[in-house]
Every structure is written in C-alpha cells, then in structure tokens.
Design a protein around this motif. Structure first.
Motif, mmCIF file in Angstrom:
data_model
loop_
_atom_site.group_PDB
_atom_site.id
_atom_site.type_symbol
_atom_site.label_atom_id
_atom_site.label_comp_id
_atom_site.label_asym_id
_atom_site.label_seq_id
_atom_site.Cartn_x
_atom_site.Cartn_y
_atom_site.Cartn_z
ATOM 1 N N MET A 179 0.867 -1.080 -0.206
ATOM 2 C CA MET A 179 -0.070 0.127 0.018
ATOM 3 C C MET A 179 0.884 1.127 -0.102
ATOM 4 S SD MET A 179 -0.848 -1.094 3.822
ATOM 5 C CE MET A 179 -2.201 -1.759 3.585
ATOM 6 N N THR A 180 0.216 2.152 -0.526
ATOM 7 C CA THR A 180 1.015 3.653 -0.592
ATOM 8 C C THR A 180 1.312 4.127 0.967
ATOM 9 O OG1 THR A 180 -0.049 4.136 -2.654
ATOM 10 C CG2 THR A 180 1.150 6.217 -1.352
ATOM 11 N N THR A 181 2.343 4.240 1.398
ATOM 12 C CA THR A 181 2.661 4.491 2.699
ATOM 13 C C THR A 181 3.358 5.743 2.943
ATOM 14 O OG1 THR A 181 2.811 2.207 3.185
ATOM 15 C CG2 THR A 181 3.642 3.825 4.930
ATOM 16 N N VAL A 182 2.526 6.847 3.883
ATOM 17 C CA VAL A 182 3.135 8.063 4.218
ATOM 18 C C VAL A 182 3.440 7.787 5.839
ATOM 19 C CG1 VAL A 182 2.989 10.458 4.495
ATOM 20 C CG2 VAL A 182 1.910 9.362 2.545
ATOM 21 N N TYR A 183 4.665 7.884 6.036
ATOM 22 C CA TYR A 183 5.458 7.637 7.501
ATOM 23 C C TYR A 183 5.940 9.081 7.995
ATOM 24 C CZ TYR A 183 7.987 4.917 10.599
ATOM 25 O OH TYR A 183 8.292 4.407 11.989
ATOM 26 N N VAL A 184 5.734 9.378 9.321
ATOM 27 C CA VAL A 184 6.253 10.510 9.651
ATOM 28 C C VAL A 184 7.287 10.138 10.831
ATOM 29 C CG1 VAL A 184 5.754 12.166 11.393
ATOM 30 C CG2 VAL A 184 4.189 12.003 9.329
ATOM 31 N N THR A 185 8.552 10.800 10.768
ATOM 32 C CA THR A 185 9.300 10.542 11.691
ATOM 33 C C THR A 185 10.505 11.898 11.953
ATOM 34 O OG1 THR A 185 11.050 9.441 12.860
ATOM 35 C CG2 THR A 185 11.074 9.478 10.302
ATOM 36 N N HIS A 186 10.773 12.120 13.224
ATOM 37 C CA HIS A 186 11.937 13.083 13.236
ATOM 38 C C HIS A 186 13.233 12.613 13.423
ATOM 39 C CE1 HIS A 186 11.089 12.080 17.455
ATOM 40 N NE2 HIS A 186 12.486 12.174 17.411
ATOM 41 N N ASP A 187 13.399 11.244 13.330
ATOM 42 C CA ASP A 187 14.530 10.573 13.351
ATOM 43 C C ASP A 187 15.076 10.315 12.026
ATOM 44 O OD1 ASP A 187 16.523 8.585 13.423
ATOM 45 O OD2 ASP A 187 15.440 7.758 15.357
ATOM 46 N N GLN A 188 16.329 10.957 11.554
ATOM 47 C CA GLN A 188 16.829 10.855 10.161
ATOM 48 C C GLN A 188 17.501 9.567 10.082
ATOM 49 O OE1 GLN A 188 20.362 11.033 9.678
ATOM 50 N NE2 GLN A 188 21.213 11.440 11.825
ATOM 51 N N ARG A 189 17.875 8.935 10.858
ATOM 52 C CA ARG A 189 18.437 7.523 10.542
ATOM 53 C C ARG A 189 17.151 6.428 10.334
ATOM 54 N NH1 ARG A 189 22.966 5.014 10.709
ATOM 55 N NH2 ARG A 189 24.070 6.839 11.852
ATOM 56 N N GLU A 190 16.188 6.938 10.933
ATOM 57 C CA GLU A 190 14.953 5.941 10.887
ATOM 58 C C GLU A 190 14.408 5.981 9.301
ATOM 59 O OE1 GLU A 190 12.029 4.983 13.945
ATOM 60 O OE2 GLU A 190 10.828 6.093 12.932
ATOM 61 N N ALA A 191 14.332 7.454 9.029
ATOM 62 C CA ALA A 191 13.952 7.607 7.746
ATOM 63 C C ALA A 191 14.919 7.242 6.755
ATOM 64 C CB ALA A 191 13.903 9.216 7.551
ATOM 65 N N LEU A 192 16.224 7.338 6.688
ATOM 66 C CA LEU A 192 17.055 6.662 5.697
ATOM 67 C C LEU A 192 16.906 5.090 5.643
ATOM 68 C CD1 LEU A 192 20.303 8.814 6.880
ATOM 69 C CD2 LEU A 192 18.689 9.067 4.769
ATOM 70 N N THR A 193 16.801 4.429 6.789
ATOM 71 C CA THR A 193 16.579 3.165 7.015
ATOM 72 C C THR A 193 15.272 2.522 6.084
ATOM 73 O OG1 THR A 193 17.298 3.183 8.972
ATOM 74 C CG2 THR A 193 16.164 1.072 8.362
ATOM 75 N N MET A 194 14.164 3.472 6.073
ATOM 76 C CA MET A 194 12.889 2.826 5.853
ATOM 77 C C MET A 194 12.470 3.124 4.407
ATOM 78 S SD MET A 194 10.888 2.911 9.388
ATOM 79 C CE MET A 194 9.531 1.705 8.758
ATOM 80 N N SER A 195 12.659 4.214 3.820
ATOM 81 C CA SER A 195 11.979 5.106 3.031
ATOM 82 C C SER A 195 12.439 4.793 1.554
ATOM 83 C CB SER A 195 12.162 6.606 3.177
ATOM 84 O OG SER A 195 12.046 6.664 4.532
ATOM 85 N N ASP A 196 11.554 4.777 0.524
ATOM 86 C CA ASP A 196 11.929 5.062 -0.822
ATOM 87 C C ASP A 196 12.196 6.530 -1.088
ATOM 88 O OD1 ASP A 196 11.165 2.267 -1.707
ATOM 89 O OD2 ASP A 196 9.267 2.837 -1.640
ATOM 90 N N ARG A 197 11.479 7.359 -0.707
ATOM 91 C CA ARG A 197 11.788 8.739 -0.730
ATOM 92 C C ARG A 197 11.687 9.415 0.347
ATOM 93 N NH1 ARG A 197 9.316 11.585 -5.496
ATOM 94 N NH2 ARG A 197 7.431 10.686 -4.841
ATOM 95 N N ILE A 198 12.238 10.579 0.828
ATOM 96 C CA ILE A 198 11.936 11.233 1.918
ATOM 97 C C ILE A 198 11.600 12.702 1.837
ATOM 98 C CG2 ILE A 198 13.050 12.131 4.369
ATOM 99 C CD1 ILE A 198 14.994 9.776 3.862
#
Ligand code: ADP
Ligand code: MG
Length: 369
Positions: A199-218
């Motif tokens: 599913m199309t997923t929009v994920y929110v975080t303030h943690d840059q490492r978490e964003a780098l780990t999980m995302s197709d794009r940020i």
C-alpha cells in the motif's frame, strides 16, 4: 479455521498515488503548512522528516481527513478527497500513542474498523486473524491490551490499521515509544510488511536514521514547507541546502569562494566532481566519515587540509577526532577501529593531514536557511 499466511499471497491492495497541491493550513500566525505540493507514487514508502513543530502531523491529518486545510487540493488516484470524511477515505492510520481501547481485547481492537464498516462477523473474524498473523501476533486475539508489551501494542495498532485493507497507510511516529533495540527491529519489519502489502505509505518521523532506513523517498519538512524531496542517498550525498545537510547526518561547513570556474578554500583550489549550485554563496560540506587521515607527505589525489588535532574521542564502534584548521574552523573526522584498539591515532595538539576525495567534496548553497 485454516490459517491464511501472507507468504506468497498476492498483494492485498491496489495501491493509489496521492497528489497534494498547494495545501496551506494556518493556526493564527503559524503557517503549519505553507503551500505544500507533493506527489506520492503508487505503492511508495514516503517519509515526512522534520524537526518538532515543522508540520508533519498536520500534513498527515490533512491526508487522513481529520484536519481541513485552508486551501489546496488532495487527490487519491483520480478522486478529489479534500471534502471527504475520514472514514470514507480508505486510509489506515497508526498514531504515535497507539490509541488502542484498553478495555477491549486484541481482537476487539483490531476488528473495530470492520465493525464501523459493518463487515459480517465470520468474514471479520477471518480478516482479524489474518491481520494478526501479518504482524506476528497470531493467537493473541483474546489477550487484553494491558497484558501486552509496548512492541506488541504497536503491532496491534498496526494490525488495526491494515485489517480493512486500505489502499493508503499513514503512520505518525509509530515507533517513538519503543526502546532503541526494538525500534531498530520494527523499522526493518515495517519495511518488509510494506513490501508484502504494497500500500502507498506516508510515514512521519523526526529521526533521520529511521527515515534513511525505511524510505523509498524522504520529504524533508521545515516550517510547513518541503525543503527537499529525494531518495535517502540523494539527500545524504546531495542535500539541496544547508538545512537538509545539517538535519541529515553530521557535517561541518567551510566557507569557500568562487573564482571563475574554480572553487577555493583559502588559497587551495578544491577538486570536486558534483555539480555546483547556482547560488550567490557556496559552502563545502564535510561529512566526518568521508574525511580521512593522510600521511604528512601524501601524494593522495585528494583535497588536503592541514590542521591540529583538538580532541580525540573513543566511541567503541569508531573514533571521532576534532581538528582545527588554520583559519580557525573546527572540522570532525570519524574513523573506524579494528582489532579493538586505537593505535597510531594523533594526540591532542599534533599536526594532522586530512584528505577528502573529490567525489566526497560536496558544495552546497552557502546561504543560511
Ligand atoms: P510536527 O508534527 O512536525 O511536530 P505539527 O504538524 O504538529 O508539527 O505542528 C505544526 C505547527 O502547527 C506547530 O507550530 C504547532 O504548534 C501548530 N499546530 C498544530 N496543530 C495545532 C492546533 N490544533 N492549534 C494550534 N496550533 C497548532
Ligand atoms: Mg507530530
């Protein structure tokens, strides 16, 4: 009832793209969202990353339908949804604090969206079981919420958000209440789950490492604006501006000047391989792990900086050295430790020669954002 595992099953949902255009939301004088336009591709895992108060939750609430923006357009696939009520939007949502019903069982919580949608009981039971299997809580249906660990509660919230097979999944800092080890593991698990469900997923975080780990794009957000939208590697290696460079990873910025086609740090012409931003001022961005210690008479094909070690810190997995350059700027270098000991490292006060490869010599807009 036979268990329907998710292995090898076709993707549950037909994903939808999200089109956000010129969305603005003001609270008094605060621009929570300032003319945001963003395309989320069908089936993509896109993360909104930004500091506290930057507008991430507001944008997610606009997508979910809990917040009506002042103006702008929002489409799921071809359909304008800006005036649609939340429960008609086919969107799953995981909140930061889980928002579970403590007096209900696990099944009661997971099945709640199905009751809202008046799904018949036998079908609901099968779907609940399947959602619980998907988050590895098969057999936990009769437990009470207060009998679960933090990680299990988080999985229940996740099962509840996917049980009606939404085409869009929204998650607002869903791992922030977990300890670091569990958070690291759940990041990978959520990523696998996304690959499985699609599913199309929009994920929110303030943690840059978490964003780098999980995302197709940020999408990096600040003051209600998108500062840059890019893949993790593009963001890290080619930040569009100082805010992004500062927010993602560690870096030192050195002032440089432009002379014709050349870029100078002091009198030294810098070798670089990337494109130069077309901005009035430039800064050299130095990532500590890209800087190396070089021999004093190095014939390295790299940019060389002479400095004095001002601090050397042992950090277990690596060491961090701060060094002062002749113009007074302080720069940091991260080095790896092998064999468990740190040998051959400079002492505080020693002269050091630092090398930066042209490919790691990244020039960005020198303006302050
Ligand atoms: P984030 O999730 O990135 O931390 P938010 O979207 O929650 O940021 O908030 C963005 C800005 O909007 C903040 O300045 C916040 O104080 C303000 N804000 C958010 N919701 C409200 C509200 N309901 N009333 C007033 N101000 C709000
Ligand atoms: Mg928030």
């Amino acid at each position: 009832m036979a268990r329907d595992t998710t292995e090898g099953r076709p993707k549950l949902t037909q994903a939808l793209p999200i089109t956000i255009r010129n969305v603005t939301k003001k609270y008094g004088a605060v621009h929570a969202l300032d003319d945001v336009s963003l395309d989320v591709q069908s089936g993509e895992f896109l993360t909104l990353l930004g500091p506290s108060g930057s507008g991430k939750t507001t944008l997610l609430m606009v997508l979910a339908g809990f917040t009506r923006p002042d103006n702008g357009s929002l489409k799921f696939g071809p359909d304008e949804v800006i005036r649609k009520a939340p429960h008609l939007r086919d969107v799953g949502m995981v909140f930061q604090n889980y928002a579970l019903f403590p007096h209900m069982t696990v099944s009661g919580n997971v099945g709640y969206p199905l009751r809202l949608r008046k799904v018949p009981k036998p079908e609901a039971a099968a779907r609940i079981e399947r959602a619980l299997d998907t988050v590895q809580l098969g057999g936990y249906g009769d437990r009470r919420i207060d009998q679960l660990s933090g990680g299990q509660k988080q999985r229940v919230a996740l099962a509840r958000s996917i049980v009606f097979e939404p085409r869009i999944l929204l998650m607002d800092e869903p791992l922030s209440a977990l300890d670091k080890k569990l958070r690291d593991r759940m990041q990978i698990e959520l990523r696998h789950l996304h690959e499985k469900l699609g599913m199309t997923t929009v994920y929110v975080t303030h943690d840059q490492r978490e964003a780098l780990t999980m995302s197709d794009r940020i999408a990096v957000v600040n003051h209600g604006k998108i500062m840059q939208l890019a893949t993790p590697q593009q963001l890290y290696d080619s930040p569009a501006n100082r805010f992004v460079a500062d927010f993602i990873g560690d870096s030192t910025f050195l002032p440089v000047t432009r002379k014709g086609s050349q870029v100078l740090y002091g009198d030294t012409v810098l070798m670089h391989s990337g494109a130069l931003p077309d901005t009035p001022t430039l800064a050299l961005m130095v990532r500590p792990e890209r800087l190396r210690l070089a021999g004093a008479d190095s014939a390295d094909n790299a940019n060389i900086f002479h400095a004095t070690a001002s601090e050397v810190v042992y950090q277990g997995d690596s060491y961090l050295m701060y060094a002062r350059l002749s113009d007074g700027s302080e720069i940091s270098l991260r080095g790896s430790i092998r064999g468990g000991t740190v040998t051959g490292l400079p002492a505080v006060g020693d002269p050091v020669t630092l090398a930066l490869d042209p490919a790691d010599t990244i020039l960005i807009d020198g303006g302050d954002h």
